[in-house]
Design a protein around this motif. Structure first.
Motif, PDB file in Angstrom:
ATOM      1  N   UNK A 141       0.831  -1.197   0.000  1.00  0.00           N
ATOM      2  CA  UNK A 141       0.000   0.000   0.000  1.00  0.00           C
ATOM      3  C   UNK A 141       0.873   1.259   0.000  1.00  0.00           C
ATOM      4  N   UNK A 142       1.899   1.261   0.874  1.00  0.00           N
ATOM      5  CA  UNK A 142       2.827   2.399   0.917  1.00  0.00           C
ATOM      6  C   UNK A 142       3.513   2.581  -0.432  1.00  0.00           C
ATOM      7  N   UNK A 201       3.119   5.975  -2.765  1.00  0.00           N
ATOM      8  CA  UNK A 201       4.305   6.776  -3.045  1.00  0.00           C
ATOM      9  C   UNK A 201       4.607   6.814  -4.537  1.00  0.00           C
ATOM     10  N   UNK A 202       4.448   5.672  -5.205  1.00  0.00           N
ATOM     11  CA  UNK A 202       4.648   5.639  -6.656  1.00  0.00           C
ATOM     12  C   UNK A 202       3.692   6.588  -7.363  1.00  0.00           C
ATOM     13  N   UNK A 203       2.433   6.551  -6.952  1.00  0.00           N
ATOM     14  CA  UNK A 203       1.432   7.369  -7.603  1.00  0.00           C
ATOM     15  C   UNK A 203       1.620   8.855  -7.373  1.00  0.00           C
ATOM     16  N   UNK A 204       2.169   9.222  -6.215  1.00  0.00           N
ATOM     17  CA  UNK A 204       2.266  10.642  -5.870  1.00  0.00           C
ATOM     18  C   UNK A 204       3.618  11.264  -6.189  1.00  0.00           C
ATOM     19  N   UNK A 205       4.689  10.471  -6.060  1.00  0.00           N
ATOM     20  CA  UNK A 205       6.025  11.058  -6.190  1.00  0.00           C
ATOM     21  C   UNK A 205       6.902  10.391  -7.234  1.00  0.00           C
ATOM     22  N   UNK A 206       6.468   9.261  -7.778  1.00  0.00           N
ATOM     23  CA  UNK A 206       7.294   8.570  -8.752  1.00  0.00           C
ATOM     24  C   UNK A 206       8.191   7.521  -8.114  1.00  0.00           C
ATOM     25  N   UNK A 233      12.576   5.466  -0.243  1.00  0.00           N
ATOM     26  CA  UNK A 233      11.818   5.126   0.963  1.00  0.00           C
ATOM     27  C   UNK A 233      11.996   3.649   1.342  1.00  0.00           C
ATOM     28  N   UNK A 234      11.929   2.766   0.344  1.00  0.00           N
ATOM     29  CA  UNK A 234      12.086   1.338   0.611  1.00  0.00           C
ATOM     30  C   UNK A 234      13.489   1.044   1.148  1.00  0.00           C
ATOM     31  N   UNK A 235      14.502   1.648   0.533  1.00  0.00           N
ATOM     32  CA  UNK A 235      15.879   1.398   0.965  1.00  0.00           C
ATOM     33  C   UNK A 235      16.105   1.872   2.391  1.00  0.00           C
ATOM     34  N   UNK A 236      15.622   3.080   2.709  1.00  0.00           N
ATOM     35  CA  UNK A 236      15.815   3.586   4.060  1.00  0.00           C
ATOM     36  C   UNK A 236      15.001   2.781   5.075  1.00  0.00           C
ATOM     37  N   UNK A 237      13.791   2.362   4.678  1.00  0.00           N
ATOM     38  CA  UNK A 237      12.986   1.530   5.572  1.00  0.00           C
ATOM     39  C   UNK A 237      13.659   0.198   5.860  1.00  0.00           C
ATOM     40  N   UNK A 238      14.220  -0.413   4.816  1.00  0.00           N
ATOM     41  CA  UNK A 238      14.948  -1.664   5.003  1.00  0.00           C
ATOM     42  C   UNK A 238      16.159  -1.465   5.902  1.00  0.00           C
TER      43      UNK A 238
END
Length: 321
Positions: free
Chosen positions: A124-125, A129-134, A141-146
């Protein structure tokens, strides 16, 4: 031309022809924003959740536990964080997952990496994020979350917190092989379809509410109002966003729609993402549930380690974006 150009045409037609709003007015901007984002986000959700569900059909909880119980602590942290992306859980499932992992012999640090990654980074995240920011923002975001989930698990493992786990958790450890049910291709498609519908039924109120608030901010809040207090130049904005987010209870579907609007109004990207991450990864309801299996001191350690990681991520985003 954007792939969502037809959605933009639909939003314009509904706003200006059917609802008869006057263009370039505050109400018209808010309504147009709301219609466009609702249609776009639900299309993205339906497609990507279905695809992720097919992948998830190969990874039931039993298989995840079996895989992680055979990994060493460092590769296990990385794998647990990656698996957390495609096997999200809600707060109500935190305890059974925690019990299942520990009783299957999964190291505590690896278990915590999964607990952090699963609610923080999910389909969902990614969709929103893809839809709003590319894709660039979504990948960062995924890299920092990981990174946060891996490092958090490693730190908690180093702290030797076994004594802060309730004793009953270590009872009835699972031994031997786990029999896994194999599914046919047709069964996986049916499962994915049913799962997609069930997720959309659960998240649609959050999506509508989040986009509704975002549309109101988009249409009515002055552009410089939020920037004055939460711009990149205010050092306290990120820590404050994290502290404000912890008591709230929502999911990515309800929070991420606000991210784009807050950023548009001048709130720094890192500040809005730190707020979102704290809401999804550090909610009070989850802490109250986890209290059943761990002592309060460990909950504070868990929240502190993850919270510091989120704040550092917020500062990083504010610097590089």
């Amino acid at each position: 031309m954007s792939i969502f150009y037809p959605v933009k045409l639909l939003a314009d037609w509904l706003t200006y022809k059917i609802l008869d709003f006057t263009p370039d007015t505050l109400p018209a901007n808010a309504v147009n924003f709301f219609i466009y984002d609702v249609v776009k986000i639900f299309i993205l959700l339906a497609v990507i959740i279905f695809v992720v569900s097919i992948v998830r059909s190969y990874l039931p909880p039993e298989k995840v536990r079996a895989i992680l119980s055979r990994k060493n602590k460092y590769s296990g942290n990385i794998l647990a964080s990656l698996l957390g992306i495609i096997t999200p859980f809600c707060s109500c499932s935190a305890v059974p997952l925690f019990l299942g992992f520990v009783q299957a012999g999964v190291p505590l640090g690896v278990t915590f990496s999964f607990l952090v990654a699963s609610p923080m980074i999910n389909e969902v995240a990614l969709v929103l994020l893809l839809g709003m920011f590319g894709w660039k923002i979504a990948v960062i975001y995924i890299i920092t979350g990981l990174f946060i989930s891996v490092i958090s698990g490693v730190i908690i493992e180093k702290l030797k917190v076994e004594k802060l786990i309730q004793p009953f958790v270590f009872e009835n450890k699972i031994n031997g092989n786990i029999n896994l049910l194999e599914m046919s291709t047709k069964q996986r498609i049916v499962y994915a379809g049913n799962y997609t519908v069930s997720i959309l039924k659960k998240v649609w109120p959050y999506v509508i509410l989040g986009i509704g608030i975002g549309a109101w901010i988009h249409g009515y809040v002055p552009a410089d109002f939020l920037a004055r207090y939460a711009g990149a130049g205010n050092w306290y904005a990120v820590p404050l966003a994290v502290l404000v987010g912890i008591p709230l209870y929502s999911n990515a579907a309800g929070i991420i729609p606000l991210v784009g609007v807050l950023t548009e109004k001048g709130v720094a990207m890192g500040t809005t993402l730190a707020f979102m991450m704290s809401v999804t990864a550090l909610s009070l309801p989850e802490f109250m549930i986890l209290k059943k299996v761990m002592k309060i001191r460990l909950i504070f350690i868990f929240a502190g380690v993850v919270g510091i990681g989120i704040m550092l991520t917020g500062f990083l985003f504010n610097i590089i974006l």
